[in-house]
Design a protein around this motif. Structure first.
Motif, PDB file in Angstrom:
ATOM      1  N   LEU A  47       0.813  -0.892  -0.485  1.00  0.00           N
ATOM      2  CA  LEU A  47      -0.214   0.126   0.038  1.00  0.00           C
ATOM      3  C   LEU A  47       0.678   0.933  -0.048  1.00  0.00           C
ATOM      4  N   LEU A  48       1.958   1.100   0.974  1.00  0.00           N
ATOM      5  CA  LEU A  48       3.278   2.537   0.289  1.00  0.00           C
ATOM      6  C   LEU A  48       4.170   2.511  -0.225  1.00  0.00           C
ATOM      7  N   ASP A  49       3.910   1.635  -1.307  1.00  0.00           N
ATOM      8  CA  ASP A  49       4.395   1.282  -2.735  1.00  0.00           C
ATOM      9  C   ASP A  49       5.850   2.272  -2.382  1.00  0.00           C
ATOM     10  N   ASP A  50       6.819   3.298  -3.238  1.00  0.00           N
ATOM     11  CA  ASP A  50       7.954   4.308  -3.482  1.00  0.00           C
ATOM     12  C   ASP A  50       7.930   3.663  -1.626  1.00  0.00           C
ATOM     13  N   ALA A  51       7.075   4.304  -0.499  1.00  0.00           N
ATOM     14  CA  ALA A  51       7.904   4.554   0.964  1.00  0.00           C
ATOM     15  C   ALA A  51       8.036   3.006   1.390  1.00  0.00           C
ATOM     16  N   ALA A  52       7.624   2.366   0.586  1.00  0.00           N
ATOM     17  CA  ALA A  52       8.020   0.738   1.461  1.00  0.00           C
ATOM     18  C   ALA A  52       9.474   0.413   1.625  1.00  0.00           C
ATOM     19  N   ASP A  53      10.286   0.920   1.025  1.00  0.00           N
ATOM     20  CA  ASP A  53      11.489   0.134   1.371  1.00  0.00           C
ATOM     21  C   ASP A  53      12.573   1.200   2.824  1.00  0.00           C
ATOM     22  N   SER A  54      10.915   2.324   2.957  1.00  0.00           N
ATOM     23  CA  SER A  54      11.677   3.157   4.164  1.00  0.00           C
ATOM     24  C   SER A  54      11.000   2.491   5.269  1.00  0.00           C
ATOM     25  N   VAL A  55      10.417   1.488   5.803  1.00  0.00           N
ATOM     26  CA  VAL A  55       9.357   1.150   6.535  1.00  0.00           C
ATOM     27  C   VAL A  55       9.604  -0.287   7.467  1.00  0.00           C
ATOM     28  N   SER A  56      10.135  -0.708   7.680  1.00  0.00           N
ATOM     29  CA  SER A  56      11.150  -1.709   7.897  1.00  0.00           C
ATOM     30  C   SER A  56      10.626  -1.952   9.744  1.00  0.00           C
ATOM     31  N   LEU A  57      10.675  -3.211  10.842  1.00  0.00           N
ATOM     32  CA  LEU A  57      10.626  -3.355  11.925  1.00  0.00           C
ATOM     33  C   LEU A  57      12.528  -2.909  12.488  1.00  0.00           C
ATOM     34  N   GLY A  58      12.015  -1.904  13.379  1.00  0.00           N
ATOM     35  CA  GLY A  58      13.647  -1.958  14.207  1.00  0.00           C
ATOM     36  C   GLY A  58      13.355  -1.014  13.842  1.00  0.00           C
ATOM     37  N   GLN A  59      13.219  -0.005  12.544  1.00  0.00           N
ATOM     38  CA  GLN A  59      13.735   1.675  11.864  1.00  0.00           C
ATOM     39  C   GLN A  59      12.902   2.133  11.672  1.00  0.00           C
ATOM     40  N   PHE A  60      13.753   3.937  12.625  1.00  0.00           N
ATOM     41  CA  PHE A  60      12.308   5.015  12.136  1.00  0.00           C
ATOM     42  C   PHE A  60      11.259   4.872  11.196  1.00  0.00           C
ATOM     43  N   LEU A  61      10.548   5.739  11.246  1.00  0.00           N
ATOM     44  CA  LEU A  61       9.583   5.684  10.414  1.00  0.00           C
ATOM     45  C   LEU A  61       9.837   6.448   9.194  1.00  0.00           C
ATOM     46  N   PRO A  62       8.798   5.832   7.995  1.00  0.00           N
ATOM     47  CA  PRO A  62       9.814   6.484   7.054  1.00  0.00           C
ATOM     48  C   PRO A  62       9.145   7.887   6.835  1.00  0.00           C
ATOM     49  N   ALA A  63       9.888   8.792   6.068  1.00  0.00           N
ATOM     50  CA  ALA A  63      10.149  10.173   5.977  1.00  0.00           C
ATOM     51  C   ALA A  63       8.934  11.016   5.533  1.00  0.00           C
ATOM     52  N   MET A  64       7.858   9.781   5.207  1.00  0.00           N
ATOM     53  CA  MET A  64       6.498  11.112   4.960  1.00  0.00           C
ATOM     54  C   MET A  64       5.413  11.241   5.619  1.00  0.00           C
ATOM     55  N   LEU A  65       6.055  10.619   7.601  1.00  0.00           N
ATOM     56  CA  LEU A  65       5.291  10.408   8.509  1.00  0.00           C
ATOM     57  C   LEU A  65       6.102  11.038   9.613  1.00  0.00           C
ATOM     58  N   ARG A  66       7.641  11.540   9.363  1.00  0.00           N
ATOM     59  CA  ARG A  66       8.234  12.319  10.755  1.00  0.00           C
ATOM     60  C   ARG A  66       7.625  13.874  10.592  1.00  0.00           C
TER      61      ARG A  66
END
Length: 495
Positions: A47-66
């Motif tokens: 669902l998050l398309d291009d933001a998917a690569d930056s959404v991972s367990l144990g990592q910071f939120l993707p940039a679009m949500l910061r």
């Protein structure tokens, strides 16, 4: 009607808030207080398309949500954030709620933002009568039917014993069948589900046929609490219930009075239908406006009852003043009690002495009722079905009782006052047989949602006429009056 114990136990044991899955029309991200992702729904990357690569367990939120994350600490306790965000390919509605020291992000893809829902014009006054309240309720659900585009909208009020009754209904043209006036057993919406309605402004199920999506956790066996999450997956029992009703899409809006779930507004659609968060907010605004007017209406009614108490109890006080004691006042007082409370009989127990007018209880039954009432936290106890509420209840002409108990007469004696009503045979029209069918599929023995919601008439026996909503308030006032009677110098014997 009494529900099978197994079914109620089965419903109440289902930990709906710990389902570990969501509905697939949105994505879910949970972070700790520092913004590290602790949970992800399995559909995030899709669902998050291009933001998917930056959404991972144990990592910071993707940039679009910061940017959203930066404003969350300013939310009031228990508050929620509602807004929008964008990825390069997709726009989202975003709802954020606090969760165990962190935050839950619900993201809903939005293709187009529909025009804002038209709101009702003008200020709607607080209703001054039950008829006016009913008219406003009907206008509300008709407005919600139009705004939502659903097939049917119901106003489902909860009754004191837990059952529910459809007080108002609006249907799209061509939709057949009606639930107006039908009653549904308490187990249709178990207590654990009612608690979740208290925590959320709405509950949506856009597609009851869609498969749930699991939630992945950074730490094994850590199931997130989804109490405040509308995306939370749906109980299989409720999905079957919806299928039996022919409902594929649903929205529920709670009506909350004095911290308790007073009613639900239920929107049904035969086909899957999803609304945007802004549309849901508009619907919630209408329902909350009615909720506030209902609160004010009930407050006014309560004040009217309190004002009326003076009129009713001035006579009782005059009787007690004239006689100076309960025993000699009993003849007049008992007649007043029967008239005021529409009782078929009244009994006064003073230590080991009994005074009775009209239909009464035997000493054995009085003891059973008093023992049951002693388990309550109040000195006022009301029942419209002694057979249901008192264990080991023998046959009795009296079916319902309102009791004032343990009123101290002196240092060693107490007064109990029993207002009695005889059995009143009447019919209850249920939405289908309230007895749940037993399901033996896959070798198990469970109780399933009923499969028919056609009118089913129960001839109700063992019940008295129901006591009014103001009975408890009247009894508390009466208890105060009787307590004063034993201490005030009311005797007119020339002393």
């Amino acid at each position: 009607m009494d529900q099978p114990r197994g079914f109620i136990h089965q419903c109440e044991q289902e930990e709906l808030h710990l389902s570990g899955a969501i509905q697939p029309h949105g994505a879910l991200i949970i972070t700790d207080s520092s913004g590290i992702v602790t949970h992800l729904s399995a559909n995030c990357k899709t669902l998050l398309d291009d933001a998917a690569d930056s959404v991972s367990l144990g990592q910071f939120l993707p940039a679009m949500l910061r940017d959203i994350a930066s404003v969350l600490p300013a939310l009031p306790p228990g508050g929620r954030y509602v807004g929008q965000c964008d990825s390069p390919q997709q726009e989202f509605d975003v709802v954020v709620t606090p969760n165990e020291g962190g935050w839950v992000y619900e993201l809903y893809p939005v293709e187009t933002h529909p025009d804002p829902m038209a709101m009702l014009n003008g200020v709607i006054p607080v209703p001054v009568s039950a008829d006016e309240l009913a008219e406003q309720c009907q206008s509300l659900i008709e407005a919600l039917l139009t705004l939502s585009g659903f097939d049917r909208v119901l106003y489902y009020r909860f009754m004191p014993e837990g059952d529910g009754e459809v007080l108002a209904e609006a249907r799209r043209e061509g939709v057949t069948g009606s639930y107006q006036g039908l009653r549904f057993p308490a187990s249709d919406i178990p207590y654990i589900a009612r608690e979740l309605y208290l925590k959320n402004p709405w509950r949506t199920i856009p597609d009851a046929t869609a498969a749930p999506v699991p939630i992945f956790a950074a730490e094994a066996n850590v199931t997130p609490d989804l109490s405040y999450v509308d995306l939370r997956s749906v109980s299989p029992v409720h999905l079957e219930y919806m299928a039996n009703m022919g409902v594929s899409g649903a929205i529920s809006l709670p009506i909350i009075q004095a911290g308790e779930l007073d009613a639900l507004i239920s929107c049904h659609c035969a086909q899957p239908r999803q609304l945007t968060v802004s549309q849901l907010q508009a619907m919630r605004s209408l329902s909350e406006g009615f909720n506030l007017r209902l609160r004010d209406y009930k407050a006014r009614r309560r004040l009217d009852v309190i004002d009326g108490l003076q009129h009713y109890f001035d006579h009782a006080k005059a009787v007690l003043m004239r006689h100076g004691e309960l025993e000699s006042a009993w003849g007049e007082l008992s007649a007043w009690l029967m008239d005021t409370f529409a009782a078929d009989g009244v009994m006064l127990q003073m230590g080991g002495e009994y005074y009775q007018k009209g239909v009464g209880l035997t000493p054995n039954v009085m003891q059973i009722v008093a023992q049951q009432a002693a388990q309550a936290s109040s000195n006022v106890w009301i029942s419209d079905c002694l057979r249901r509420d008192c264990s080991d209840m023998p046959l009795s002409e009296v079916a319902g009782v309102a009791l004032i108990s343990d009123l101290p007469l002196d240092q060693h004696h107490f007064v109990n006052l029993y207002l009695c009503r005889v059995e009143h045979l009447y019919e209850v029209v249920w939405g289908g047989n309230p007895d749940k069918p037993v399901d033996y599929r896959e070798g198990s023995r469970t109780v399933s949602p009923r499969r028919s919601f056609e009118s089913w008439i129960e001839q109700r026996v063992g019940y008295s006429r129901p006591w009014s909503a103001s009975t408890r308030l009247y009894l508390l006032k009466l208890r105060t009056l009787l307590q004063q009677a034993k201490s005030m110098p009311w005797r007119n014997d020339g002393e």
